[in-house]
Motif scaffolding. Structure first.
Motif, PDB file in Angstrom:
ATOM      1  N   PHE A 211       7.281  -6.464   5.373  1.00 12.04           N
ATOM      2  CA  PHE A 211       6.938  -5.058   5.156  1.00 12.04           C
ATOM      3  C   PHE A 211       6.413  -4.835   3.739  1.00 12.04           C
ATOM      4  N   TYR A 212       7.146  -5.338   2.747  1.00 18.18           N
ATOM      5  CA  TYR A 212       6.699  -5.153   1.356  1.00 18.18           C
ATOM      6  C   TYR A 212       5.339  -5.810   1.126  1.00 18.18           C
ATOM      7  N   MET A 213       5.143  -6.968   1.743  1.00 21.35           N
ATOM      8  CA  MET A 213       3.874  -7.665   1.571  1.00 21.35           C
ATOM      9  C   MET A 213       2.728  -6.862   2.165  1.00 21.35           C
ATOM     10  N   LEU A 214       2.965  -6.315   3.363  1.00 18.37           N
ATOM     11  CA  LEU A 214       1.895  -5.566   4.007  1.00 18.37           C
ATOM     12  C   LEU A 214       1.579  -4.293   3.237  1.00 18.37           C
ATOM     13  N   VAL A 215       2.609  -3.695   2.617  1.00 19.55           N
ATOM     14  CA  VAL A 215       2.361  -2.501   1.798  1.00 19.55           C
ATOM     15  C   VAL A 215       1.405  -2.857   0.660  1.00 19.55           C
ATOM     16  N   VAL A 216       1.710  -3.966  -0.039  1.00 19.59           N
ATOM     17  CA  VAL A 216       0.829  -4.412  -1.127  1.00 19.59           C
ATOM     18  C   VAL A 216      -0.568  -4.687  -0.583  1.00 19.59           C
ATOM     19  N   THR A 217      -0.609  -5.382   0.556  1.00 24.15           N
ATOM     20  CA  THR A 217      -1.906  -5.759   1.122  1.00 24.15           C
ATOM     21  C   THR A 217      -2.744  -4.546   1.481  1.00 24.15           C
ATOM     22  N   VAL A 218      -2.129  -3.585   2.167  1.00 25.74           N
ATOM     23  CA  VAL A 218      -2.918  -2.435   2.625  1.00 25.74           C
ATOM     24  C   VAL A 218      -3.344  -1.581   1.430  1.00 25.74           C
ATOM     25  N   SER A 277       8.071 -16.584  -4.904  1.00 26.33           N
ATOM     26  CA  SER A 277       8.702 -16.101  -3.664  1.00 26.33           C
ATOM     27  C   SER A 277       8.695 -14.578  -3.534  1.00 26.33           C
ATOM     28  N   ALA A 278       7.906 -13.883  -4.360  1.00 28.46           N
ATOM     29  CA  ALA A 278       7.969 -12.418  -4.331  1.00 28.46           C
ATOM     30  C   ALA A 278       6.948 -11.837  -3.360  1.00 28.46           C
ATOM     31  N   PRO A 279       7.343 -10.756  -2.659  1.00 27.04           N
ATOM     32  CA  PRO A 279       6.394 -10.095  -1.753  1.00 27.04           C
ATOM     33  C   PRO A 279       5.143  -9.615  -2.481  1.00 27.04           C
ATOM     34  N   LEU A 280       5.277  -9.312  -3.780  1.00 24.58           N
ATOM     35  CA  LEU A 280       4.123  -8.876  -4.565  1.00 24.58           C
ATOM     36  C   LEU A 280       3.024  -9.938  -4.545  1.00 24.58           C
ATOM     37  N   VAL A 281       3.414 -11.177  -4.828  1.00 26.63           N
ATOM     38  CA  VAL A 281       2.438 -12.266  -4.847  1.00 26.63           C
ATOM     39  C   VAL A 281       1.924 -12.532  -3.436  1.00 26.63           C
ATOM     40  N   GLY A 282       2.862 -12.500  -2.466  1.00 27.20           N
ATOM     41  CA  GLY A 282       2.460 -12.679  -1.074  1.00 27.20           C
ATOM     42  C   GLY A 282       1.424 -11.649  -0.679  1.00 27.20           C
ATOM     43  N   GLY A 283       1.686 -10.387  -1.071  1.00 25.41           N
ATOM     44  CA  GLY A 283       0.754  -9.305  -0.738  1.00 25.41           C
ATOM     45  C   GLY A 283      -0.599  -9.515  -1.395  1.00 25.41           C
ATOM     46  N   LEU A 284      -0.601  -9.997  -2.636  1.00 22.11           N
ATOM     47  CA  LEU A 284      -1.865 -10.258  -3.327  1.00 22.11           C
ATOM     48  C   LEU A 284      -2.666 -11.328  -2.593  1.00 22.11           C
ATOM     49  N   VAL A 285      -1.962 -12.394  -2.204  1.00 20.41           N
ATOM     50  CA  VAL A 285      -2.646 -13.491  -1.505  1.00 20.41           C
ATOM     51  C   VAL A 285      -3.183 -13.001  -0.161  1.00 20.41           C
ATOM     52  N   LEU A 286      -2.355 -12.225   0.559  1.00 23.06           N
ATOM     53  CA  LEU A 286      -2.803 -11.731   1.861  1.00 23.06           C
ATOM     54  C   LEU A 286      -3.950 -10.732   1.695  1.00 23.06           C
ATOM     55  N   SER A 287      -3.981 -10.010   0.554  1.00 26.27           N
ATOM     56  CA  SER A 287      -5.111  -9.108   0.296  1.00 26.27           C
ATOM     57  C   SER A 287      -6.407  -9.900   0.218  1.00 26.27           C
ATOM     58  N   LEU A 288      -6.357 -11.001  -0.538  1.00 27.64           N
ATOM     59  CA  LEU A 288      -7.543 -11.856  -0.644  1.00 27.64           C
ATOM     60  C   LEU A 288      -7.970 -12.339   0.730  1.00 27.64           C
ATOM     61  N   LEU A 289      -6.957 -12.638   1.539  1.00 26.64           N
ATOM     62  CA  LEU A 289      -7.214 -13.188   2.869  1.00 26.64           C
ATOM     63  C   LEU A 289      -7.862 -12.149   3.781  1.00 26.64           C
ATOM     64  N   ARG A 346      -3.516  -9.777  11.201  1.00 27.64           N
ATOM     65  CA  ARG A 346      -3.732 -11.182  10.856  1.00 27.64           C
ATOM     66  C   ARG A 346      -2.827 -11.565   9.686  1.00 27.64           C
ATOM     67  N   ALA A 347      -2.740 -10.667   8.711  1.00 27.33           N
ATOM     68  CA  ALA A 347      -1.908 -10.941   7.534  1.00 27.33           C
ATOM     69  C   ALA A 347      -0.440 -11.075   7.931  1.00 27.33           C
ATOM     70  N   LEU A 348      -0.011 -10.230   8.877  1.00 26.09           N
ATOM     71  CA  LEU A 348       1.390 -10.264   9.307  1.00 26.09           C
ATOM     72  C   LEU A 348       1.731 -11.596   9.954  1.00 26.09           C
ATOM     73  N   GLY A 349       0.777 -12.181  10.642  1.00 26.95           N
ATOM     74  CA  GLY A 349       1.050 -13.427  11.359  1.00 26.95           C
ATOM     75  C   GLY A 349       0.810 -14.678  10.534  1.00 26.95           C
ATOM     76  N   GLU A 350       0.439 -14.492   9.264  1.00 30.56           N
ATOM     77  CA  GLU A 350       0.039 -15.619   8.426  1.00 30.56           C
ATOM     78  C   GLU A 350       1.251 -16.282   7.782  1.00 30.56           C
ATOM     79  N   SER A 351       1.344 -17.610   7.850  1.00 28.35           N
ATOM     80  CA  SER A 351       2.469 -18.278   7.191  1.00 28.35           C
ATOM     81  C   SER A 351       2.019 -19.315   6.171  1.00 28.35           C
ATOM     82  N   ALA A 352       0.903 -19.986   6.439  1.00 27.12           N
ATOM     83  CA  ALA A 352       0.509 -21.115   5.584  1.00 27.12           C
ATOM     84  C   ALA A 352       0.374 -20.748   4.103  1.00 27.12           C
ATOM     85  N   PRO A 353      -0.337 -19.633   3.771  1.00 28.49           N
ATOM     86  CA  PRO A 353      -0.491 -19.362   2.329  1.00 28.49           C
ATOM     87  C   PRO A 353       0.836 -19.019   1.673  1.00 28.49           C
ATOM     88  N   LEU A 354       1.788 -18.505   2.474  1.00 27.35           N
ATOM     89  CA  LEU A 354       3.067 -18.098   1.892  1.00 27.35           C
ATOM     90  C   LEU A 354       3.904 -19.321   1.523  1.00 27.35           C
TER      91      LEU A 354
END
Lengths: 425, 300
Positions: A211-218, A277-289, A346-354
């Motif tokens: 959830f936190y990651m998707l918030v950052v991503t969106v 391991s922070a959702p912030l970084v995860g969200g940033l990576v998923l944003s790029l994705l 797509r971001a929600l289902g992503e595991s490899a970059p995390l």
């Protein structure tokens, strides 16, 4: 007319062949669809068959005496160090007075989860008046008992080959006879973080991480993606540079996601020194994705706005900016939102970059913010699928079901948004 | 000439004379004393009294394609001038030069000078946004915004800040719809989408939207080509009425329409302005062979 055959005769001669081709094509289509549906059916049947049992969990009813002497010496009770496990153990012993030997007692204790102690502690913290009282409490059974109750352990098997001994099975039967063992809804699955004990492991930590990651991503990907799409589509002059950018955006959409993970590791963690391991970084990576996905969808939506609307607005003296924001954006918005939601799913289902940015760690606590260590739902699935305990298998499937449920919800939202906002012109 | 257009002419009285002239068989025309055949300088009279829009030596290129070749034309205040010619002759391109709509086509390049009331419209002093508020445009296909009827008409005044309050805006919207002859039909459904109207109503809505800004010139790019004869007749009546206040430049493929609504006619051919003259003169006594061929139906 060449004298041999009229147009009508020629058409009729070829008609059978044309009809046959059509029938073959239609049949191929039906076949392809059937195969697809069949695969999907097998997948869902297998998933639900394996995972649905995880939503229920075996509990054992114990008559717990919150006696002061077990809690510790003196009148003040230190809840931190009190022996709550002992409370559960003694309650269990009282239920089976015939068990006396040390070894047997240890085996008896294994029927109850270590979570029982935590549950009793929480009860006492919530209500200190319980001290000295006697309560009937449903505590979680250990995962082996749970597996036995769910029929995953065959009692006919040789004793050495199964995780439950003969006396343990006997005690379970005894509890069953007394109605003191039953399956209840598995609330822990939704309220707990990860755990080494399958019966205590839950997906809440992973859900909150996602959830936190998707918030950052969106928050990042939607405005940046839409702004980039508008600029490229409406303002950027066509040149070799814009062509180059276009090719690269399309290319980025196809880059393997793990590459984005490596980029995130190098830039956000190693260079920018953001927490691991922070959702912030995860969200940033998923944003790029998701950025390329959103940009491509938004550009397509902008392109689909009829040029006549643009001309009408320009003709009346609207500036380029007004044309975009008054006329193009409202018409393109459903397409942009659909693209964004599809990007998000797509971001929600992503595991490899995390995995690359440390979100694969074993984290018990439910994250409370953007910089707390967290994991994500697909990574949790990966972690559980890796665990040897039998009980994690059903939890893996259950977590997949939850993930699919969220994906379904998001894609359904995309469809509804499109239907609702779609305008005719 | 189809039956439909004949019935439509009966419904409107002010254009029967012009129509009759076009319908004359060829042999009844006066044969011109001398008829030009070579391409080059425009024959007839490109000048007019009281010119308002003046285009001098206009050339337009789309990349390497030379679409308009050295066109000079004056358009008077409150006159209707029709641009006719076969497809691809450059009449729409010329029209779109007059409000700089060609700016949005990246490969388009315009040379020459166009002045509006003495002001160079391609000069530094005039922003295309300001220009388009003074030179309105009605397009071939009715293109109302996917908004309410009210918002369609109110859009121009809103973005240009022509009304200070809601009452004034209401007034502009009502007056514009009234002038476009649409108010009676839509006054009870101002909040309904403009796209829900019939084709003819949509085009009148687009005209109302254009005149709501109170421009000085109205450009019309085949405004009736997507409409049936009855809707066409209404638009033509409307053009007649509007010509009292606005200079109107209309591109049309229908010579009957040109004859009915315009005071002057300009005939374009392959990017050249072949002939410009009073409407009566063009249709009865064309000075150029190509014009004659076109209006008698031999080309185009």
């Amino acid at each position: 007319m060449n004298g041999l055959a009229t147009t009508r005769e020629k058409v009729e001669a070829g008609l059978r062949r044309r009809r046959r081709t059509e029938r073959v094509f239609r049949l191929t289509g039906i076949l392809a669809t059937t195969v697809g549906v069949l695969f999907l059916g097998v997948f869902f049947a297998d998933l639900i068959g394996k995972g649905s049992s995880a939503f229920f969990q075996t509990f054992i009813q114990l008559d717990v005496e919150f006696s002061e002497d077990i809690l510790g010496p003196g009148s003040t009770v230190d809840l931190e160090y009190a022996d709550f496990d002992g409370l559960a153990r003694s309650a269990l012993r009282r239920a089976f007075p015939e068990v006396t030997s040390r070894g047997e007692r240890r085996e008896l204790n294994r029927l109850v989860s270590v979570g029982a102690g935590y549950q009793l502690r929480d009860m006492l913290v919530a209500d200190p008046a319980l001290l000295g009282a006697r309560r009937s409490v449903w505590v979680p059974a250990s995962s082996t008992v749970d597996m036995f109750m769910k029929g995953n352990i065959d009692p006919a098997l040789d004793e050495a080959l199964r995780p439950l001994s003969d006396p343990q099975i006997g005690w379970i039967k005894g509890l069953q006879d007394r109605g003191r063992i039953a399956k209840h809804f598995n609330r822990a699955l939704f309220t707990n973080g990860d755990s080494r004990e399958p019966e205590l492991a839950g997906i809440r930590g992973a859900l909150m991480g996602s959830f936190y990651m998707l918030v950052v991503t969106v928050l990042l990907a939607f405005p940046i993606g839409v702004a980039a799409a508008i600029y490229l589509e409406e303002f950027a002059p066509r040149s070799r540079w814009s062509d180059l950018i276009e090719v690269n955006i399309n290319n980025l959409a196809a880059v393997p996601s793990i590459v984005f993970g490596l980029l995130g590791l190098a830039v956000f963690i190693n260079w920018a020194a953001l927490p691991r391991s922070a959702p912030l970084v995860g969200g940033l990576v998923l944003s790029l994705l998701t950025l390329p996905v959103i940009i491509i969808a938004s550009r397509a939506a902008i392109k689909a706005v009829p040029p006549s609307i643009r001309e009408a607005a320009l003709g009346i003296g609207a500036s380029q900016m007004q044309v975009v924001f008054h006329h193009v954006m409202p018409l393109a918005m459903p397409g942009m939102l659909t693209g964004t939601i599809i990007g998000m799913s797509r971001a929600l289902g992503e595991s490899a970059p995390l995995l690359m940015i440390g979100m694969v760690a074993f984290i018990v606590d439910v994250p409370g913010g953007f910089s707390d260590p967290a994991t994500a739902l697909p990574v949790q699935i990966y972690l559980w699928a890796d665990s040897p305990e039998r009980a994690f298998a059903e939890r893996t499937s259950a977590a997949i079901m939850v993930l699919l449920g969220f994906l379904l919800l998001m894609n359904l939202t995309a469809v509804i948004v499109r239907k609702r906002m779609e305008r005719k012109w | 000439m189809t039956m439909a257009i004949m019935t439509e002419t009966e419904t409107t009285e002010n254009r029967t004379s012009a129509t009759a002239q076009v319908d004359l068989p060829d042999e009844k025309r006066d044969p011109p004393a001398t008829i030009a055949t070579e391409l080059g300088a425009t024959v007839g009279n490109v000048r007019c009294e009281n010119p308002f829009v003046v285009a001098e030596n206009i050339d337009v290129y789309y990349g390497d394609n030379h679409a308009i070749k050295n066109v000079t034309l004056e358009i008077g205040k409150s006159e209707v001038i029709a641009l006719i010619g076969p497809s691809g002759c450059g009449k729409s391109t010329f029209l779109r030069c007059l409000n700089r709509m060609n700016d949005s086509i990246e490969s388009a390049r315009v040379t020459g000078k166009i002045t509006l009331d003495g002001q160079d419209i391609y000069g530094k002093g005039l922003d295309p946004v300001a220009l388009r508020a003074r030179v309105g445009m009605v397009f071939q296909k009715p293109n109302p915004f996917p908004k309410s009827i009210y918002d369609n008409v109110a859009y121009g005044p809103r973005i240009h800040g022509l009304a200070t309050d809601r009452a004034e805006l209401d007034d502009i919207v009502h007056r514009s719809l009234e002038r476009a002859g649409l108010l009676k039909e839509v006054k009870d459904r101002m909040d309904e989408p403009g796209t829900g109207l019939s084709g003819g109503q949509q085009q009148r809505l687009c005209i109302a939207r254009t005149i709501a800004v109170d421009p000085e010139v109205i450009l019309m790019d085949e405004p009736c080509s997507a409409l049936d004869p009855i809707a066409t007749a209404r638009i033509e009546d409307l053009i007649d009425e509007l010509s009292e206040d606005y200079a109107i430049v209309i591109v049309t493929h229908s010579m009957q329409q040109a004859a009915r609504v315009s005071r002057r006619v300009a005939y374009f051919h392959l990017g050249l302005l072949v002939e410009v003259d009073e409407t009566d003169k063009i249709f009865t006594n064309p000075q150029h062979r190509l014009t004659e061929d076109y209006i008698t139906g031999r080309i185009g």
